[in-house]
Design an enzyme around this catalytic site. Structure first.
Site, PDB file in Angstrom:
ATOM      1  CD  GLN A 105      -8.237  -4.225   0.038  1.00 23.81           C
ATOM      2  OE1 GLN A 105      -9.379  -3.896   0.097  1.00 23.81           O
ATOM      3  NE2 GLN A 105      -7.349  -4.763   0.015  1.00 23.81           N
ATOM      4  CG  ASP A 108      -8.630 -14.642   4.789  1.00 20.49           C
ATOM      5  OD1 ASP A 108      -8.957 -14.146   6.370  1.00 20.49           O
ATOM      6  OD2 ASP A 108      -7.986 -14.965   4.461  1.00 20.49           O
ATOM      7  CG  HIS A 125     -13.585  -5.066   2.422  1.00 22.82           C
ATOM      8  ND1 HIS A 125     -12.355  -5.595   1.643  1.00 22.82           N
ATOM      9  CD2 HIS A 125     -13.507  -3.905   2.119  1.00 22.82           C
ATOM     10  CE1 HIS A 125     -12.095  -3.938   0.398  1.00 22.82           C
ATOM     11  NE2 HIS A 125     -12.878  -3.179   1.353  1.00 22.82           N
ATOM     12  CB  CYS A 137     -34.935  -5.613  12.815  1.00 23.64           C
ATOM     13  SG  CYS A 137     -33.973  -7.244  14.121  1.00 23.64           S
ATOM     14  CB  CYS A 166     -33.736 -11.289  11.572  1.00 21.10           C
ATOM     15  SG  CYS A 166     -33.614 -10.143  13.333  1.00 21.10           S
ATOM     16  CB  THR A 209      -4.247  -5.392  -1.839  1.00 21.06           C
ATOM     17  OG1 THR A 209      -5.686  -5.253  -2.338  1.00 21.06           O
ATOM     18  CG2 THR A 209      -3.067  -4.556  -1.737  1.00 21.06           C
ATOM     19  CG  ASN A 234       1.173  -7.976  -5.817  1.00 16.72           C
ATOM     20  OD1 ASN A 234       1.194  -8.745  -6.368  1.00 16.72           O
ATOM     21  ND2 ASN A 234      -0.210  -7.386  -5.198  1.00 16.72           N
TER      22      ASN A 234
HETATM   23  N1  APR Z   1       1.551 -12.683  -1.479  1.00 19.15           N
HETATM   24  C1  APR Z   1       1.474 -11.596  -1.645  1.00 19.15           C
HETATM   25  N2  APR Z   1       0.570 -10.821  -3.242  1.00 19.15           N
HETATM   26  C2  APR Z   1      -0.652 -11.755  -3.529  1.00 19.15           C
HETATM   27  C3  APR Z   1       0.545 -13.249  -3.750  1.00 19.15           C
HETATM   28  C4  APR Z   1       1.064 -14.047  -2.045  1.00 19.15           C
HETATM   29  N3  APR Z   1       1.870 -15.365  -2.365  1.00 19.15           N
HETATM   30  N4  APR Z   1      -0.398 -14.146  -4.242  1.00 19.15           N
HETATM   31  C5  APR Z   1      -1.338 -12.994  -4.770  1.00 19.15           C
HETATM   32  N5  APR Z   1      -1.195 -12.268  -4.632  1.00 19.15           N
HETATM   33  C6  APR Z   1      -1.465 -10.566  -5.047  1.00 19.15           C
HETATM   34  C7  APR Z   1      -2.244 -10.362  -6.408  1.00 19.15           C
HETATM   35  O1  APR Z   1      -1.408 -10.227  -7.085  1.00 19.15           O
HETATM   36  C8  APR Z   1      -3.150  -9.564  -6.218  1.00 19.15           C
HETATM   37  O2  APR Z   1      -2.543  -8.178  -6.521  1.00 19.15           O
HETATM   38  O3  APR Z   1      -2.979 -10.324  -4.788  1.00 19.15           O
HETATM   39  C9  APR Z   1      -4.214  -9.752  -5.283  1.00 19.15           C
HETATM   40  C10 APR Z   1      -5.034  -9.995  -4.699  1.00 19.15           C
HETATM   41  O4  APR Z   1      -5.936  -9.254  -5.357  1.00 19.15           O
HETATM   42  P1  APR Z   1      -7.689  -9.264  -5.510  1.00 19.15           P
HETATM   43  O5  APR Z   1      -7.914 -10.342  -5.303  1.00 19.15           O
HETATM   44  O6  APR Z   1      -8.242  -7.677  -6.187  1.00 19.15           O
HETATM   45  O7  APR Z   1      -7.795  -9.550  -3.928  1.00 19.15           O
HETATM   46  P2  APR Z   1      -7.851  -7.722  -2.898  1.00 19.15           P
HETATM   47  O8  APR Z   1      -7.673  -6.923  -3.423  1.00 19.15           O
HETATM   48  O9  APR Z   1      -7.643  -7.778  -1.339  1.00 19.15           O
HETATM   49  O10 APR Z   1      -9.555  -7.244  -3.287  1.00 19.15           O
HETATM   50  C11 APR Z   1     -10.335  -6.171  -2.908  1.00 19.15           C
HETATM   51  O11 APR Z   1     -11.891  -6.852  -2.767  1.00 19.15           O
HETATM   52  O12 APR Z   1     -13.134  -7.588  -4.295  1.00 19.15           O
HETATM   53  C12 APR Z   1     -13.186  -7.137  -3.430  1.00 19.15           C
HETATM   54  O13 APR Z   1     -14.057  -7.381  -1.101  1.00 19.15           O
HETATM   55  C13 APR Z   1     -13.114  -8.487  -1.632  1.00 19.15           C
HETATM   56  O14 APR Z   1     -11.594  -7.826  -0.026  1.00 19.15           O
HETATM   57  C14 APR Z   1     -11.628  -7.963  -1.426  1.00 19.15           C
HETATM   58  C15 APR Z   1     -11.796  -6.352  -2.430  1.00 19.15           C
END
Ligand code: APR
Length: 275
Positions: A105, A108, A125, A137, A166, A209, A234
């Protein structure tokens, strides 16, 4: 169920091993998570959260401000370097080869920079490296010139605005990212490909995530239907935690991606499981 027993079983099979990654993987590289407190952006006297900024609706209203926000965020990404977690995922690709699938997702670019192959990676994403015509277009993705990325918070100048126009139709270009008020599709975000790969999975890692988006939720559902192992990595609870805990082939591991993927790599490299 232990990592060793999962690896032993998976090594005897032929299906896919999927690494689904989110913003948490890149926190050790200094990129703030999406839903953390750092993400708001000010337009006029109002603060907006990323979930408001990253929308077609906001882009229609304030294209220039939305681009300012992205060029600032992309600048943060440009200064970040892949961390150990990214490097372990590259090592897993080298070990598992065609069984390996990366579904990220993250926009970066750190997976590419760490060395994951383009063919086995799906950026569901989008990707900060590209931009495209906002008026559609053409569907062509162009490489976004990194020299226009910002080094800090700033406002757009005329030269940058010109580069974001564009060349075919004169409309705004837009970042190649999926916005919150848009839907996944196959052409840009590999929606069906990812689900097809998950139908043939033996093991799915859910790494860093929060489980707040739709395609990852389908991946979890499809993985269970396929009888794949599901491993959540996580430091915190997520929307997936209960599902993984209740699933007979689920394992929840609390810790950072760098630490825990390192442990998995150690188990894998021990002679018992090495191919
Ligand atoms: N290692 C693993 N997980 C971690 C760490 C770490 N060092 N630090 C934080 N986290 C976890 C947090 O606990 C959280 O569950 O990473 C997760 C980040 O969650 P989000 O900020 O919601 O990110 P993500 O799940 O990638 O969001 C999904 O939503 O906002 C949109 O398009 C955007 O790609 C993004 C998508």
């Amino acid at each position: 169920m232990s990592p060793e027993s999962i690896l032993k079983d998976v090594q005897m099979k032929q299906g896919n091993v999927i690494f689904l990654t989110g913003a948490g993987l890149s926190t050790d590289s200094g990129i703030p998570t999406f839903r953390g407190p750092e993400g708001y952006w000010t337009i006029g006297s109002k603060n907006y959260m990323p979930t408001e900024m990253a929308t077609q609706e906001m882009f229609n209203r304030y294209p220039e401000k939305v681009w300012d926000w992205y060029l600032y965020r992309f600048g943060v990404c440009a200064r970040a370097k892949p961390n150990k977690g990214h490097q372990h995922i590259v090592d897993f690709e080298q070990k598992w080869k065609d069984r390996f699938v990366l579904v990220s997702q993250n926009i970066d670019g750190l997976h590419q920079e760490a060395g994951n192959s383009f063919e086995r990676s799906f950026y569901i994403h989008g990707n900060a490296a590209f931009f495209r015509c906002a008026a559609s277009c053409t569907k062509e993705l162009r490489i976004l010139p990194t020299e226009i990325w910002y080094e800090g918070k700033q406002e757009m100048n005329a030269a940058t605005k010109h580069q974001l126009t564009c060349p075919n139709c004169g409309a705004w270009m837009r970042p190649h990212v999926l916005w919150f008020d848009e839907s996944y599709d196959e052409d840009y975000y590999s929606f069906e490909t990812v689900l097809n790969k998950t139908e043939r999975a033996d093991l799915v890692f859910l790494i860093g995530t929060s489980g707040a988006t739709t395609l990852p939720a389908y991946v979890v559902q499809y993985a269970r239907a396929a009888g794949a192992y599901l491993v959540e990595i996580n430091p915190n609870e997520t929307n997936f935690t209960d599902v993984v805990k209740e699933y007979s082939k689920g394992l929840v591991q609390r810790g950072t991606a760098s630490e825990l993927l390192g442990e998995w790599m150690n188990y894998f490299s021990s002679s018992k499981y090495n191919l």
